[in-house]
Write a protein that holds these residues in place. Structure first.
Motif, PDB file in Angstrom:
ATOM      1  N   ALA A 106       0.843  -1.195   0.000  1.00 42.23           N
ATOM      2  CA  ALA A 106       0.000   0.000   0.000  1.00 42.23           C
ATOM      3  C   ALA A 106       0.873   1.238   0.000  1.00 42.23           C
ATOM      4  O   ALA A 106       1.935   1.268   0.622  1.00 42.23           O
ATOM      5  N   ILE A 108       0.131   5.318   0.671  1.00 41.60           N
ATOM      6  CA  ILE A 108      -0.898   6.240   1.133  1.00 41.60           C
ATOM      7  C   ILE A 108      -0.288   7.638   1.179  1.00 41.60           C
ATOM      8  O   ILE A 108       0.726   7.856   1.838  1.00 41.60           O
ATOM      9  N   THR A 159      -3.428   5.481  -2.371  1.00 42.75           N
ATOM     10  CA  THR A 159      -4.632   5.904  -1.645  1.00 42.75           C
ATOM     11  C   THR A 159      -4.436   7.359  -1.268  1.00 42.75           C
ATOM     12  O   THR A 159      -3.453   7.708  -0.617  1.00 42.75           O
ATOM     13  N   ARG A 160      -5.396   8.198  -1.686  1.00 43.03           N
ATOM     14  CA  ARG A 160      -5.328   9.635  -1.407  1.00 43.03           C
ATOM     15  C   ARG A 160      -6.650  10.070  -0.773  1.00 43.03           C
ATOM     16  O   ARG A 160      -7.620  10.292  -1.495  1.00 43.03           O
ATOM     17  N   PRO A 161      -6.711  10.173   0.542  1.00 37.43           N
ATOM     18  CA  PRO A 161      -7.956  10.648   1.168  1.00 37.43           C
ATOM     19  C   PRO A 161      -8.343  12.016   0.619  1.00 37.43           C
ATOM     20  O   PRO A 161      -7.483  12.851   0.326  1.00 37.43           O
ATOM     21  N   THR A 173      -7.565   5.444  11.539  1.00 39.22           N
ATOM     22  CA  THR A 173      -7.674   4.816  10.227  1.00 39.22           C
ATOM     23  C   THR A 173      -6.530   3.849   9.942  1.00 39.22           C
ATOM     24  O   THR A 173      -6.757   2.725   9.503  1.00 39.22           O
ATOM     25  N   TRP A 174      -5.292   4.290  10.160  1.00 41.77           N
ATOM     26  CA  TRP A 174      -4.110   3.475   9.871  1.00 41.77           C
ATOM     27  C   TRP A 174      -3.131   3.532  11.046  1.00 41.77           C
ATOM     28  O   TRP A 174      -2.024   4.093  10.928  1.00 41.77           O
TER      29      TRP A 174
END
Length: 188
Positions: A106, A108, A159-161, A173-174
């Motif tokens: 992943a 992020i 992954t880009r919030p 969240t992480w």
């Protein structure tokens, strides 16, 4: 705009791109050390030179100079190298992490609020497929362009919030992406 110095070198047929932290941090650090230590040691020398204690002040001064030299060397050796073999980070304290192609599970890229302000800085987290943090790039030290280069090299969907996150939101969240001391939630 990247403030890093990118160095491309050919080692046989392998191209290596070396990314470096923001250079202005180096000058700020040197100026801070000089601004803090020069007046203090000047006063201590002035007070101790007539007496027998000044050699101890000199030893303390040499220790501070030695620690500064070690800090400068550590900063200058902090790099992230990108090549066909993957991404290799050499951190400030000498720790080296190598992320081979296919090892990242992943990537992020988060815009994080800085403390209690509305200012945001990017942070890139590279995690293994088990969720273990491999590489972390903070916006205080690395440019967004350099983070994008690393993310692109790893060939994993990023992954880009949509919205910037606070440390508390990231912790929920992480949590495994944070250092142990950032995982602690101390209530006032």
């Amino acid at each position: 705009m990247s403030e890093q110095t990118d160095v491309d070198r050919d080692a046989g047929s392998t191209r290596v791109t070396v990314l470096r932290p923001h250079r202005h941090l180096f000058m700020r650090g040197i100026i801070a050390v000089l601004a803090l230590t020069t007046p203090v040691f000047a006063v201590i020398y002035w007070l101790t030179i007539p007496g027998p204690a000044w050699p101890y002040v000199l030893i303390a001064h040499l220790v501070v100079i030695g620690a500064t030299v070690v800090g400068v060397a550590s900063f200058l050796n902090t790099t992230i190298s990108i090549s066909a073999d993957g991404v290799r980070e050499r951190g400030f304290f000498g720790r080296t992490v190598h992320v081979a192609p296919g090892e990242a599970g992943a990537v992020i890229l988060v815009q994080m609020y800085e403390g209690s302000t509305l200012d945001v800085l990017p942070q890139l987290f590279v995690a293994s497929s088990q969720g273990r943090l491999l590489i972390r790039m903070r916006g205080q030290f690395w440019s967004l362009a350099d983070m994008e280069r690393v993310a692109e090299e790893l060939d994993v969907p990023v992954t880009r919030p949509d919205e910037p996150m606070t440390l508390n939101q990231l912790r929920r969240t992480w949590p495994r992406l944070l250092y142990w001391f950032e995982r602690l939630h101390l209530r006032p």
